[in-house]
Design an enzyme around this catalytic site. Sequence first.
Site, PDB file in Angstrom:
ATOM      1  N   GLY A 134      48.686  38.829  44.564  1.00 12.76           N
ATOM      2  CA  GLY A 134      49.028  39.600  43.386  1.00 12.76           C
ATOM      3  C   GLY A 134      48.278  40.915  43.291  1.00 12.76           C
TER       4      GLY A 134
ATOM      5  CG  ASN B  20      44.843  36.947  32.952  1.00 12.46           C
ATOM      6  OD1 ASN B  20      45.318  37.992  32.509  1.00 12.46           O
ATOM      7  ND2 ASN B  20      43.555  36.808  33.196  1.00 12.46           N
TER       8      ASN B  20
ATOM      9  CD  GLN C 216      48.185  33.350  35.021  1.00 15.87           C
ATOM     10  OE1 GLN C 216      48.693  32.242  34.846  1.00 15.87           O
ATOM     11  NE2 GLN C 216      47.046  33.500  35.686  1.00 15.87           N
TER      12      GLN C 216
ATOM     13  CG  HIS D 228      46.197  31.963  43.815  1.00 15.14           C
ATOM     14  ND1 HIS D 228      45.201  31.623  42.925  1.00 15.14           N
ATOM     15  CD2 HIS D 228      46.348  33.302  43.707  1.00 15.14           C
ATOM     16  CE1 HIS D 228      44.773  32.714  42.317  1.00 15.14           C
ATOM     17  NE2 HIS D 228      45.447  33.742  42.774  1.00 15.14           N
TER      18      HIS D 228
ATOM     19  CB  THR E 146      51.464  40.830  62.565  1.00 14.34           C
ATOM     20  OG1 THR E 146      51.408  41.851  63.573  1.00 14.34           O
ATOM     21  CG2 THR E 146      52.253  39.647  63.081  1.00 14.34           C
TER      22      THR E 146
ATOM     23  CB  CYS F 217      26.318  33.088  26.935  1.00 17.86           C
ATOM     24  SG  CYS F 217      24.879  32.961  25.864  1.00 17.86           S
TER      25      CYS F 217
END
Length: 369
Positions: A71, A151, A179, A201, A237, A320
Amino acid sequence: MNKIYLDYNASTPIAEEVIDAMLPYLKSGYGNPSSTHWAGQETKEAIVKARHQVADLLSCDPEEVIFTSGGSEANNHALKGVFFAKRNKGNHIITTKVEHPAILNPCKFLETLGAEITYVDVDQFGKVNPEDIECAINDKTILISVMHANNEVGTIQPIKEIAKIAKKYNITFHTDASQSIGKIPTKVDELGVDLLTIAGHKLYAPKGVGALYIRKGTSIDPFIHGAGHEDGRRAGTENILQIVGLGKACELAMNSHNDIFTLRNYFWEELQSHFGDNVILNGNIDEILPNTLNVSFLGKIGQELLAQTPEIAASTGSACHSGSVQLSPVLEAMQVNETIGKGTIRFSLGRYTTKEEIDTAVALLKKTM
């Protein structure tokens, strides 16, 4: 430890059917698809089949699909390719403040080359107003890029409305559908887009493969230069193994009937039942992806909650460090209060999520309160 995976928006497992489709190309499908002999033709046919499988999911011409390394590459190709192809016409690009870094960071890079970028605000639910997009257009605008679905919070953007605006002003329109692909309809003519990004993925295919839909007639320069692969649009390729996997994943997505929407709503109802007013949904339940829940637990810190429930794999909406909390840019753009945002966790369900896992996750979270 009873492991519960609720981070499908980050990455999906590879589907067994996808693995089965790829295996022959680990063992014998080694020919270079650019070669004219039998070994090359075998792998070339595999690419042709995969391209048709992707095109079928998008309802487009197979020649409008090029394969990429994922992506991020597809997004970079869309942004930089249009910018370089249309520099003589203008230098203005419109996007939103809630885009993925694979959009925002290429935009920042293009600014160093003279591009002017407008980052449009969103509302409290993370949704952009098409009127704000139209107001941002000027006579130098060459590209609009708005993600199909966010997302982090899952907000689905009004792509069809924005597409009409882009067409009205003859502006190229790109959407990052990483997404949304496989979760909600992504037929390119219905959406009205000129460019669309796919990430393998996120779709039960392997990491390291993706695709970019390029509508016929769209002006766009190649992103990777070299030989004439992908009809001269993407040199290198072809990665046969991964491309075959992406093609099979797209075929599976067309025939998937997993009722993830019902399970996601059950999860939200259970969280409300157990935590009441101490849990807040970030986004509009009626306008988010059917698998996504981005929630804030009041009085808690998301990182600490997940640390206390190591069985659950999920993502937080804040970081955090040394006692200070930094909200994600998406939550900041939605103007989520820091005291609320620090308790944010994104749960994203998938094809293999079960009701039993949801019940266990809720029980584990309840123990931390």
